[in-house]
Design a protein around this motif. Sequence first.
Motif, mmCIF file in Angstrom:
data_model
loop_
_atom_site.group_PDB
_atom_site.id
_atom_site.type_symbol
_atom_site.label_atom_id
_atom_site.label_comp_id
_atom_site.label_asym_id
_atom_site.label_seq_id
_atom_site.Cartn_x
_atom_site.Cartn_y
_atom_site.Cartn_z
ATOM 1 N N SER A 10 0.826 -1.204 0.000
ATOM 2 C CA SER A 10 0.000 0.000 0.000
ATOM 3 C C SER A 10 0.865 1.261 0.000
ATOM 4 C CB SER A 10 -0.938 0.000 1.205
ATOM 5 O OG SER A 10 -1.682 1.176 1.252
ATOM 6 N N VAL A 11 1.925 1.265 0.779
ATOM 7 C CA VAL A 11 2.835 2.414 0.805
ATOM 8 C C VAL A 11 3.457 2.617 -0.574
ATOM 9 C CG1 VAL A 11 5.029 3.277 1.716
ATOM 10 C CG2 VAL A 11 3.328 2.307 3.272
ATOM 11 N N VAL A 12 3.889 1.532 -1.196
ATOM 12 C CA VAL A 12 4.490 1.625 -2.532
ATOM 13 C C VAL A 12 3.454 2.143 -3.534
ATOM 14 C CG1 VAL A 12 5.561 0.344 -4.423
ATOM 15 C CG2 VAL A 12 6.188 -0.181 -2.053
ATOM 16 N N ALA A 13 2.243 1.591 -3.488
ATOM 17 C CA ALA A 13 1.185 2.001 -4.408
ATOM 18 C C ALA A 13 0.822 3.468 -4.221
ATOM 19 C CB ALA A 13 -0.046 1.126 -4.201
ATOM 20 N N HIS A 14 0.748 3.920 -2.966
ATOM 21 C CA HIS A 14 0.448 5.326 -2.689
ATOM 22 C C HIS A 14 1.590 6.234 -3.150
ATOM 23 C CE1 HIS A 14 -2.928 4.001 -0.200
ATOM 24 N NE2 HIS A 14 -3.357 5.246 -0.288
ATOM 25 N N THR A 15 2.813 5.803 -2.943
ATOM 26 C CA THR A 15 3.968 6.588 -3.383
ATOM 27 C C THR A 15 3.942 6.764 -4.895
ATOM 28 O OG1 THR A 15 5.287 5.808 -1.511
ATOM 29 C CG2 THR A 15 6.497 6.717 -3.393
ATOM 30 N N MET A 16 3.684 5.684 -5.602
ATOM 31 C CA MET A 16 3.609 5.761 -7.065
ATOM 32 C C MET A 16 2.464 6.679 -7.491
ATOM 33 S SD MET A 16 4.279 1.809 -8.117
ATOM 34 C CE MET A 16 5.800 1.453 -8.978
ATOM 35 N N GLY A 17 1.322 6.535 -6.854
ATOM 36 C CA GLY A 17 0.184 7.391 -7.169
ATOM 37 C C GLY A 17 0.463 8.850 -6.876
ATOM 38 N N ASP A 18 1.115 9.132 -5.740
ATOM 39 C CA ASP A 18 1.453 10.508 -5.386
ATOM 40 C C ASP A 18 2.353 11.148 -6.443
ATOM 41 O OD1 ASP A 18 -0.003 10.368 -3.032
ATOM 42 O OD2 ASP A 18 1.762 10.136 -1.742
ATOM 43 N N VAL A 19 3.341 10.406 -6.891
ATOM 44 C CA VAL A 19 4.267 10.925 -7.898
ATOM 45 C C VAL A 19 3.540 11.180 -9.219
ATOM 46 C CG1 VAL A 19 6.290 10.320 -9.302
ATOM 47 C CG2 VAL A 19 6.339 9.980 -6.823
ATOM 48 N N LEU A 20 2.544 10.349 -9.524
ATOM 49 C CA LEU A 20 1.778 10.514 -10.766
ATOM 50 C C LEU A 20 0.590 11.457 -10.606
ATOM 51 C CD1 LEU A 20 1.737 6.811 -12.011
ATOM 52 C CD2 LEU A 20 3.104 8.714 -12.903
ATOM 53 N N LEU A 21 0.409 11.977 -9.378
ATOM 54 C CA LEU A 21 -0.718 12.874 -9.075
ATOM 55 C C LEU A 21 -2.058 12.208 -9.379
ATOM 56 C CD1 LEU A 21 0.764 16.180 -10.546
ATOM 57 C CD2 LEU A 21 0.855 15.371 -8.173
ATOM 58 N N ARG A 22 -2.201 10.987 -8.886
ATOM 59 C CA ARG A 22 -3.424 10.219 -9.081
ATOM 60 C C ARG A 22 -3.637 9.296 -7.875
ATOM 61 N NH1 ARG A 22 -3.211 4.879 -12.479
ATOM 62 N NH2 ARG A 22 -4.117 4.214 -10.535
ATOM 63 N N ALA A 23 -4.665 8.496 -7.946
ATOM 64 C CA ALA A 23 -4.942 7.525 -6.882
ATOM 65 C C ALA A 23 -3.827 6.472 -6.845
ATOM 66 C CB ALA A 23 -6.290 6.859 -7.139
ATOM 67 N N PRO A 24 -3.720 5.760 -5.719
ATOM 68 C CA PRO A 24 -2.716 4.698 -5.628
ATOM 69 C C PRO A 24 -2.891 3.664 -6.742
ATOM 70 C CG PRO A 24 -3.734 5.089 -3.503
ATOM 71 C CD PRO A 24 -4.514 5.873 -4.502
ATOM 72 N N LEU A 25 -1.795 3.087 -7.160
ATOM 73 C CA LEU A 25 -1.842 2.043 -8.171
ATOM 74 C C LEU A 25 -2.330 0.743 -7.542
ATOM 75 C CD1 LEU A 25 0.081 4.156 -9.476
ATOM 76 C CD2 LEU A 25 1.228 2.247 -10.559
ATOM 77 N N ALA A 26 -2.952 -0.104 -8.337
ATOM 78 C CA ALA A 26 -3.304 -1.461 -7.912
ATOM 79 C C ALA A 26 -2.009 -2.257 -7.812
ATOM 80 C CB ALA A 26 -4.258 -2.088 -8.922
ATOM 81 N N PRO A 27 -1.994 -3.348 -7.044
ATOM 82 C CA PRO A 27 -0.753 -4.103 -6.830
ATOM 83 C C PRO A 27 -0.015 -4.533 -8.097
ATOM 84 C CG PRO A 27 -2.406 -4.829 -5.288
ATOM 85 C CD PRO A 27 -3.092 -3.878 -6.232
ATOM 86 N N THR A 28 -0.747 -4.846 -9.157
ATOM 87 C CA THR A 28 -0.086 -5.302 -10.380
ATOM 88 C C THR A 28 -0.122 -4.268 -11.501
ATOM 89 O OG1 THR A 28 -2.107 -6.390 -11.137
ATOM 90 C CG2 THR A 28 -0.538 -7.737 -9.873
ATOM 91 N N GLU A 29 -0.576 -3.065 -11.197
ATOM 92 C CA GLU A 29 -0.664 -2.016 -12.204
ATOM 93 C C GLU A 29 0.737 -1.485 -12.529
ATOM 94 O OE1 GLU A 29 -3.919 1.493 -12.980
ATOM 95 O OE2 GLU A 29 -3.404 0.998 -10.925
ATOM 96 N N ASN A 30 0.995 -1.243 -13.807
ATOM 97 C CA ASN A 30 2.310 -0.805 -14.258
ATOM 98 C C ASN A 30 2.433 0.714 -14.175
ATOM 99 O OD1 ASN A 30 4.315 0.173 -16.383
ATOM 100 N ND2 ASN A 30 4.757 -2.012 -16.303
#
Length: 94
Positions: A10-30
């Motif tokens: 969840s932390v990784v997904a939120h970090t990726m989403g924050d950098v992309l200025l969007r919602a957190p990524l799903a676990p397998t989302e690229n």
Amino acid sequence: MTDDIGELMSVVAHTMGDVLLRAPLAPTENFFDCGGDSMRAVEVLSRLIERYEPVGEEAVERLRSELLTVIFDDASPAALASVIVDHSGIEVET
């Protein structure tokens, strides 16, 4: 440090989403399929290394190297979380 694998992912997904200025990524989302680029990938890795930095300069470099390889091979939260578990000394409760 003990962490739940779901929480770590969840932390990784939120970090990726924050950098992309969007919602957190799903676990397998690229990350790159969601609009990421190499500059944003470096930002993601910097944030994750800062948060989960292992002890010792060599350990930090191994983690950085592995994350860099993985983000260009499988840029999903699940893949990056797996690397963090393997290289940072986090004990994961399943």
